[in-house]
Write a protein that holds these residues in place. Structure first.
Motif, short mmCIF file in Angstrom:
data_model
loop_
_atom_site.label_atom_id
_atom_site.label_comp_id
_atom_site.label_asym_id
_atom_site.label_seq_id
_atom_site.Cartn_x
_atom_site.Cartn_y
_atom_site.Cartn_z
N TYR A 183 43.20 18.36 38.90
CA TYR A 183 44.19 17.53 38.22
C TYR A 183 45.39 18.39 37.80
N GLN A 184 45.10 19.59 37.36
CA GLN A 184 46.18 20.46 36.90
C GLN A 184 47.15 20.82 38.02
N ILE A 185 46.62 20.97 39.24
CA ILE A 185 47.49 21.34 40.36
C ILE A 185 47.92 20.12 41.17
N LYS A 186 47.74 18.92 40.56
CA LYS A 186 48.21 17.67 41.16
C LYS A 186 47.54 17.36 42.50
N ARG A 187 46.22 17.59 42.54
CA ARG A 187 45.43 17.22 43.71
C ARG A 187 44.44 16.10 43.38
N CYS A 188 44.46 15.63 42.14
CA CYS A 188 43.58 14.54 41.72
C CYS A 188 44.26 13.81 40.57
N SER A 189 44.05 12.50 40.49
CA SER A 189 44.71 11.70 39.45
C SER A 189 43.90 11.62 38.17
N GLY A 190 42.75 12.29 38.08
CA GLY A 190 41.97 12.35 36.86
C GLY A 190 41.25 11.07 36.48
N PRO A 191 40.62 10.36 37.42
CA PRO A 191 39.92 9.12 37.05
C PRO A 191 38.70 9.36 36.16
N CYS A 192 38.15 10.58 36.19
CA CYS A 192 36.95 10.88 35.40
C CYS A 192 37.19 10.79 33.91
N VAL A 193 38.43 10.97 33.48
CA VAL A 193 38.76 10.90 32.06
C VAL A 193 39.81 9.82 31.80
N SER A 194 39.82 8.80 32.68
CA SER A 194 40.63 7.59 32.49
C SER A 194 42.13 7.88 32.45
N LEU A 195 42.58 8.82 33.26
CA LEU A 195 44.01 9.11 33.33
C LEU A 195 44.72 8.26 34.38
N VAL A 196 43.97 7.40 35.08
CA VAL A 196 44.55 6.47 36.04
C VAL A 196 43.74 5.18 35.95
N SER A 197 44.40 4.06 36.11
CA SER A 197 43.71 2.78 36.03
C SER A 197 42.94 2.50 37.32
N VAL A 198 41.95 1.62 37.22
CA VAL A 198 41.16 1.26 38.39
C VAL A 198 42.05 0.64 39.46
N GLU A 199 42.99 -0.25 39.03
CA GLU A 199 43.85 -0.93 40.01
C GLU A 199 44.73 0.07 40.76
N ASP A 200 45.35 1.01 40.03
CA ASP A 200 46.23 1.98 40.68
C ASP A 200 45.43 2.91 41.60
N TYR A 201 44.26 3.33 41.16
CA TYR A 201 43.46 4.23 42.00
C TYR A 201 43.04 3.54 43.28
N GLN A 202 42.59 2.30 43.17
CA GLN A 202 42.13 1.61 44.38
C GLN A 202 43.30 1.25 45.30
N ARG A 203 44.48 1.10 44.75
CA ARG A 203 45.66 0.92 45.61
C ARG A 203 45.89 2.20 46.42
N ASP A 204 45.70 3.34 45.76
CA ASP A 204 45.82 4.61 46.49
C ASP A 204 44.75 4.74 47.56
N VAL A 205 43.54 4.25 47.28
CA VAL A 205 42.47 4.29 48.28
C VAL A 205 42.85 3.46 49.50
N ARG A 206 43.39 2.26 49.27
CA ARG A 206 43.79 1.41 50.41
C ARG A 206 44.92 2.06 51.21
N ASN A 207 45.85 2.69 50.51
CA ASN A 207 46.93 3.38 51.23
C ASN A 207 46.40 4.56 52.04
N ALA A 208 45.42 5.27 51.48
CA ALA A 208 44.82 6.40 52.21
C ALA A 208 44.11 5.90 53.46
N GLU A 209 43.40 4.79 53.35
CA GLU A 209 42.71 4.24 54.52
C GLU A 209 43.72 3.81 55.58
N ALA A 210 44.82 3.18 55.15
CA ALA A 210 45.84 2.78 56.11
C ALA A 210 46.46 4.00 56.78
N PHE A 211 46.69 5.06 56.02
CA PHE A 211 47.23 6.30 56.59
C PHE A 211 46.28 6.86 57.65
#
Length: 679
Positions: A183-211
């Motif tokens: 998280y510190q080096i901006k390679r993770c959005s920190g979902p383990c400590v609720s630093l990103v919402s479920v909706e935003d994280y899963q939107r990133d998952v869908r974009n990653a799959e499309a990529f």
């Protein structure tokens, strides 16, 4: 040829149906000679027995046929699938065989997206991305296959940079109280400590799959649109995050602009044949990205090509006169065998034209309409030229390595004045001892055979019951364990008795007895027992060689095969000397000697193998891995629950009694016992 075959076999041939199927030929010992398929079993199989093939490769095979088996199928596609399944399973002598020693790696996104609805955030709501190798299922999303582990890990790094998806295990995710270094080096959005919402994280998952599926431009457009929406609403922090994401994705697309094109999933296959060897280079394009390539080298090439030419001649009705380029045979064999159990892309680019029947059967088998092109244009031609060049380079490397290894083997045999029965069957076993201040002592045995290292025959021996750090005792133990059974087999062999007069020979003639017993061991080995190597290398000088000499003398084995590799002055590479157990003077081969290069290669491999084993054993001892298994009352299920709950043995060791007692099936008393055992 019919006079050399039994009446029963010829009767079975005459009774075959005129239907499509697969046939197998076996020799007298039950070994599989050949597996083939035919549209008309009776016509194809009969052709082998109706002619005199003389001293050709076909005649050599047909003369060995003792029995056959056939299987009738419904279609050409079924015959293709069954034929190549049998080829891979039975390893017939006269078929082109591609060995695949491991499955392909995949990129895996755990769980499915859109698991929104629970108020409590769980690991399942934040799918993680991981490297995976094995069988696939419907619970997760898989992307690939990839040609190498490096290609998967590079793709994971891209997803971390652009979409900041997590890679941690679920047990680690559940026990985090603050964000990790990623998280510190901006390679993770920190979902383990609720630093990103479920909706935003899963939107990133869908974009990653499309990529990963090749829709990178659409993903980029969606991100830019969202960025502008946030900017218009004066939500500049969210807009800045999306701006960084767009910039990272743009850099990735720019770096891979050479590889992108209209094709999303393509396999490029190039075959080269030279010097009796062949290479197929497989390059993979997935999601429009060129992921790299992988080389395959078939076996049984020349014999199989002759039999395949005969089959084609019979199909064409030309009495075996029709021939096919060996490259085409190699490509067709690879395509038929490789895509059993591996997803087939809809497009194949090949260096040589392959049969339409094969592609049609492959399409029917896989349920995917497959197109094959052997003379492509534009970007496809660039891919094919690259694959063809790599195939040539890999084949040249193989031929050079085989030639140099044979030369090294011959140089070593000549330098040591050995006389093996067959230089291609020359076998060396090398031993090394490894430990750290006497802790976790292990001995390694590596094998050099058929001019190359034989990884499958490597062995490690845990050394116990000796004074810590006593390398001589360790060497004695491993040699005794390795060769005691072999010595017994040599003594039990009927022709292993010593020559007349040796029973009454004085002690000075013990080496004669050892030689006789060793000869018996070698002869026994030809009948299927373990084989005494032509050379036994020990990493060490006079001390280690003397210990090996004592063991071999006690076992009655040939002392002349023992050679020690003694480090030279200043332990410098190239100054090693060879020490012999049979009393010969030490030999220095010279730093540029091909024989010394081979000795150094084998010695270094033994050292590497011993070091890796010793380190793994030492690490297991230090973290208490073995202690957990030895605690009374902790069986396999409880151990698995503990490891799963705390994320590994280190987590269990750092947990308190109260935490351990919360695991299902662990009482307070047992938790205290576990805590005491690990501390």
């Amino acid at each position: 040829m019919s006079e050399v075959h039994s009446d029963q076999l010829l009767a079975e041939v005459a009774a075959l149906p005129q239907l499509p199927g697969v046939y197998r030929y076996f020799d007298q010992a039950g070994g599989v000679l050949y597996v083939g398929k035919a549209r008309n079993l009776k016509k194809r199989v009969s052709s082998y027995f109706q002619k005199n093939h003389g001293g050709t490769r076909i005649g050599h095979m047909v003369g060995k046929i003792a029995r056959m088996e056939t299987t009738v199928v419904r279609s050409e596609a079924e015959a293709l699938l069954l034929e190549n399944n049998l080829i891979k399973a039975l390893n017939p002598r006269f078929n082109i065989l591609f060995r695949d020693d491991k499955s392909y790696p995949y990129l895996k996104i755990h769980g499915a997206a859109d698991k929104v609805g629970s108020e409590e955030q769980t690991a399942a709501q934040f799918p993680r991305v991981a490297y995976y190798r094995g069988a696939v299922d419907r619970k997760h999303r898989y992307f690939g296959p990839y040609p190498s582990a490096w290609a998967v890990k590079e793709s994971i790094q891209l997803l971390q940079k652009v979409f900041r998806l997590r890679t941690c295990e679920d047990t680690v995710f559940a026990n985090r109280t603050r964000p990790c270094l990623l998280y510190q080096i901006k390679r993770c959005s920190g979902p383990c400590v609720s630093l990103v919402s479920v909706e935003d994280y899963q939107r990133d998952v869908r974009n990653a799959e499309a990529f990963l599926l090749g829709d990178a431009q659409q993903v980029l457009q969606r991100l830019e649109a969202r960025m502008m929406e946030h900017a218009e609403k004066l939500e500049f922090e969210q807009a800045a995050e999306l701006r960084n994401q767009v910039a990272a994705l743009s850099r990735v697309l720019h770096q891979q602009s050479v590889d992108t094109g209209t094709d999303k999933d393509v396999d490029i296959l190039a075959a080269r044949v030279q010097g009796g060897k062949a290479c197929v280079n497989l390059a993979m394009v997935r999601g429009g990205r060129h992921l790299g390539d992988r080389a395959y080298f078939p076996t049984h090439l020349e014999d199989a090509a002759a039999v395949r030419d005969f089959d084609r001649g019979e199909d064409a009705g030309q009495d075996g006169a029709s021939s096919q380029p060996v490259e085409v045979q190699v490509l067709e064999a690879f395509i038929a065998q490789h895509y059993i159990g591996v997803p087939v892309p809809p497009f194949l680019i090949t260096s040589h034209p392959v049969g339409r029947e094969l592609i049609g059967a492959l399409s029917e088998q896989s349920g995917v309409r497959i197109n094959a092109v052997h003379n492509p244009r534009e970007q496809r031609r660039v891919w094919l030229e690259m694959a063809d060049k790599n195939a040539g380079l890999q084949l040249a490397r193989l031929l050079a390595e085989e030639g140099s290894q044979q030369a090294r083997t011959r140089a070593l045999v000549e330098a040591l004045q050995l006389e093996p029965d067959n230089i291609d069957n020359f076998r060396v076993e090398c031993f090394d001892i490894s430990h750290t201040a006497g802790e976790a002592t292990q001995a390694s045995c590596v094998v050099f055979h058929h001019h190359k290292m034989q990884n499958s025959e490597y062995r490690r021996y845990n050394i116990e019951g000796i004074t810590p750090g006593d390398d001589y005792a360790a060497m004695r133990q491993v040699l005794a364990r390795r060769y005691s059974r072999l010595a017994e087999a040599g003594r039990d062999a009927p022709d292993a008795s010593p020559p007349p007069g040796v029973e009454d020979a004085p002690a000075a003639d013990a080496e004669v007895e050892a030689g006789a017993a060793s000869a018996g061991a070698r002869r026994a080995s030809r009948g299927g027992a373990a084989r005494l190597p032509d050379l036994v290398l020990v990493d060490g000088g006079k001390g280690q060689v003397s210990m090996a000499r004592e063991v071999f003398a006690e076992l009655g084995l040939d002392l002349s095969v023992i050679v020690g590799v003694e480090k030279g002055e200043g332990r410098r590479v190239g100054l090693e000397e060879l020490v012999f157990a049979d009393g010969r003077e030490k030999v220095w081969l010279g730093k540029d000697s091909a024989a010394l290069m081979l000795v150094a290669q084998i010695r270094d491999e033994a050292h590497r193998f011993a070091i890796t084993g010793m380190r793994a054993r030492r690490a297991k001892v230090r973290v208490g891995g073995s202690k957990l298994e030895e605690i009374p009352g902790v069986g396999a299920k409880k151990r698995a629950r503990l490891l799963q709950r705390f994320g590994g043995i280190r987590g269990v060791a750092s947990a308190g009694v109260e935490d351990i007692a919360t695991v299902e099936g662990i009482s307070r008393e047992l938790a205290e016992e576990i805590y005491r055992a690990l501390h």
